[in-house]
Motif scaffolding. Structure first.
Motif, short mmCIF file in Angstrom:
data_model
loop_
_atom_site.label_atom_id
_atom_site.label_comp_id
_atom_site.label_asym_id
_atom_site.label_seq_id
_atom_site.Cartn_x
_atom_site.Cartn_y
_atom_site.Cartn_z
N ASN A 194 0.84 -1.38 0.23
CA ASN A 194 -0.34 0.02 0.00
C ASN A 194 0.99 1.18 -0.07
OD1 ASN A 194 -1.54 2.23 1.84
ND2 ASN A 194 -3.31 0.91 0.65
N ASP A 197 0.58 3.02 3.78
CA ASP A 197 1.59 2.09 4.96
C ASP A 197 1.63 1.28 4.43
OD1 ASP A 197 1.10 0.73 6.91
OD2 ASP A 197 -1.06 0.65 7.47
N THR A 199 3.09 -1.44 6.07
CA THR A 199 2.70 -2.71 6.21
C THR A 199 1.50 -3.05 5.74
OG1 THR A 199 1.52 -2.12 8.25
CG2 THR A 199 3.82 -1.55 8.43
N ALA A 200 0.47 -2.57 4.59
CA ALA A 200 -0.58 -2.86 4.39
C ALA A 200 -0.71 -3.36 3.11
CB ALA A 200 -1.64 -2.21 4.52
N ASP A 202 -2.26 -4.15 -0.34
CA ASP A 202 -3.30 -4.36 -1.32
C ASP A 202 -3.77 -5.59 -2.17
OD1 ASP A 202 -4.19 -1.83 -0.40
OD2 ASP A 202 -2.41 -0.78 -2.35
N THR A 230 -7.74 -3.81 1.33
CA THR A 230 -6.58 -3.99 1.60
C THR A 230 -6.73 -4.31 2.90
OG1 THR A 230 -6.66 -1.50 0.41
CG2 THR A 230 -5.14 -2.10 1.95
N PRO A 232 -4.69 -4.44 6.00
CA PRO A 232 -3.96 -3.52 7.07
C PRO A 232 -2.73 -4.85 7.89
CG PRO A 232 -5.22 -2.47 7.29
CD PRO A 232 -6.29 -3.97 6.31
N GLY A 233 -1.76 -4.24 8.26
CA GLY A 233 -0.77 -5.57 8.73
C GLY A 233 -0.10 -6.36 8.10
N TRP A 249 -1.03 -10.56 9.87
CA TRP A 249 -2.96 -9.69 9.65
C TRP A 249 -3.64 -9.91 10.65
CZ3 TRP A 249 -7.46 -12.43 7.43
CH2 TRP A 249 -7.95 -11.43 7.52
N GLN A 255 -8.52 -6.82 9.97
CA GLN A 255 -9.16 -6.28 9.03
C GLN A 255 -9.03 -5.79 7.94
OE1 GLN A 255 -8.78 -1.72 10.44
NE2 GLN A 255 -6.97 -2.77 11.32
N LYS A 257 -10.33 -3.82 4.83
CA LYS A 257 -11.22 -2.48 3.92
C LYS A 257 -11.45 -3.34 2.67
CE LYS A 257 -9.79 -0.20 7.04
NZ LYS A 257 -10.96 -0.07 8.30
#
Length: 370
Positions: A194, A197, A199-200, A202, A230, A232-233, A249, A255, A257
């Protein structure tokens, strides 16, 4: 009578004319010498890097063999001078008997770009023969299969895989719920870091002309789908060249998105977007905005999936329609509502729609919680 001034001018012009070609020749010779030197340095650097790459490949093979693995490559060659490294292997195979794993393909070509370190391209020719634990066996073929991977200093930057005319046959005696055959006209998968971020992760994918044969189930119409989300983490730092995103994750909250999940099957169209979360036990919660079109085709599709469900689905659609408001998107009228998912239970307003089964996360939940 000879004019001394003219004589001196003529002599000076002749001397300058002789000096200019000599100076130009020196500059040209310098350019040629510099070009030869650069070519020699580039060639030396390529062969040095080729030597290093050969040693690293040999070390990787030795590590794999030390674990009991077997690598097969009947026609292996390493080349690509002067701007890339290429590894050709036809046919290519590997086995890991201790884990009951084996795979083989018709040919493998990997390309590393010398001027773009960390970027590797690969092309794979079928057929694929895969055997995995649980007596799982997969036979597959395709007209084209291309992959690309980009790695930064510590994290994955991008992975892409694109295939055309994919066909597979699957044998899984231990799990009769798996399809026995599947095909896709075109499919893509992209994993990207991403931009906001690091650490995220996509996730983007698309599939066209997909169909699967499931034991005991009727043949469904071809499906087309698009996905963008997406997580995150889900992009931890690489460790020893390996990365396991699932535990990271889940530890970050699991999460999702969801930017878009679009499905077209048998004329029924659906698009979903929203925020979801997955607990360590695989239970899903969140809210999702749903847009649908050709809703009247849904009961027949449900009947194909679960015989005897047509009337029940048709009954649910009557009150559900009251929660579907018309919206215009790209000149098309959709019906839209919001679904609430609480610990796997799905509802639209006060109307219960069913329950989502928990995701099977294997040992990832335990690793994430440790």
């Amino acid at each position: 009578m000879i004019d001394p001034a003219k004589t001196d001018a003529t002599a000076g012009a002749d001397a300058a004319a002789k000096t200019r070609p000599r100076s130009a020749r020196r500059k040209f010779q310098f350019v040629i010498a510099a070009a030869v030197l650069l070519c020699a340095l580039w060639a030396g650097g390529w062969f040095w890097a080729n030597h290093i790459a050969t040693e690293r490949i040999a070390a990787m093979k030795a590590d794999f063999v030390a674990e009991g693995g077997v690598i097969g490559c009947d026609a292996e060659s390493l080349g690509g001078f002067p701007f890339k490294f290429t590894l050709d292997c036809a046919p290519a195979s590997l086995e890991l008997p201790s884990r009951g794993l084996s795979a083989s393909v018709g040919a493998l070509e990997a390309i590393a770009l010398l001027y773009n370190p960390g970027h590797v391209l690969a092309s794979v020719q079928g057929p694929l023969a895969l055997k995995a634990p649980g007596d799982l066996a997969v036979q597959a073929n395709w007209t084209s299969l291309q992959t690309s991977i980009r790695v930064g200093t510590s994290r994955l930057k991008r992975f892409s895989a694109v295939t055309d005319d994919l066909t597979t046959t699957i044998s899984a005696p231990a799990d009769p719920r798996l399809p026995t055959a599947a095909r896709a006209k075109h499919a893509e998968l992209h994993l990207l870091q991403n931009h906001a971020d690091a650490t995220a992760l996509d996730l983007a994918g698309t599939v066209d002309g997909f169909a699967a044969t499931i034991p005991g189930a009727p043949q469904l119409p071809d499906l087309a789908a698009q996905l963008y989300a997406t997580l995150p983490g889900a992009l931890p730092e690489l460790r020893d060249g390996h990365v396991d995103p699932l535990p990271a994750w889940l530890a970050a909250g699991g999460q999702v998105k969801l930017g878009q999940l679009g499905i077209d099957i048998g004329g029924f169209l659906a698009n979903a977007s929203g925020d979801l979360s997955v607990a360590r036990d695989g239970v899903i919660s969140g809210k999702v905005a749903i847009r649908v079109d050709q809703l009247e085709k849904l009961p027949d599709l449900a009947e194909l999936l679960h015989p005897g469900s047509r009337d029940r689905v048709a009954q649910i659609l009557v009150p559900l329609s009251a929660f579907l408001k018309p919206v215009q998107v790209d000149g098309k009228t959709w019906r839209e509502t919001t679904l609430t998912i609480k610990n796997g239970r799905v509802s639209a307003g006060f109307i219960p729609l069913g329950r989502l089964p928990p995701l099977k996360l294997g040992n990832a939940a335990g690793v994430a919680g440790s």
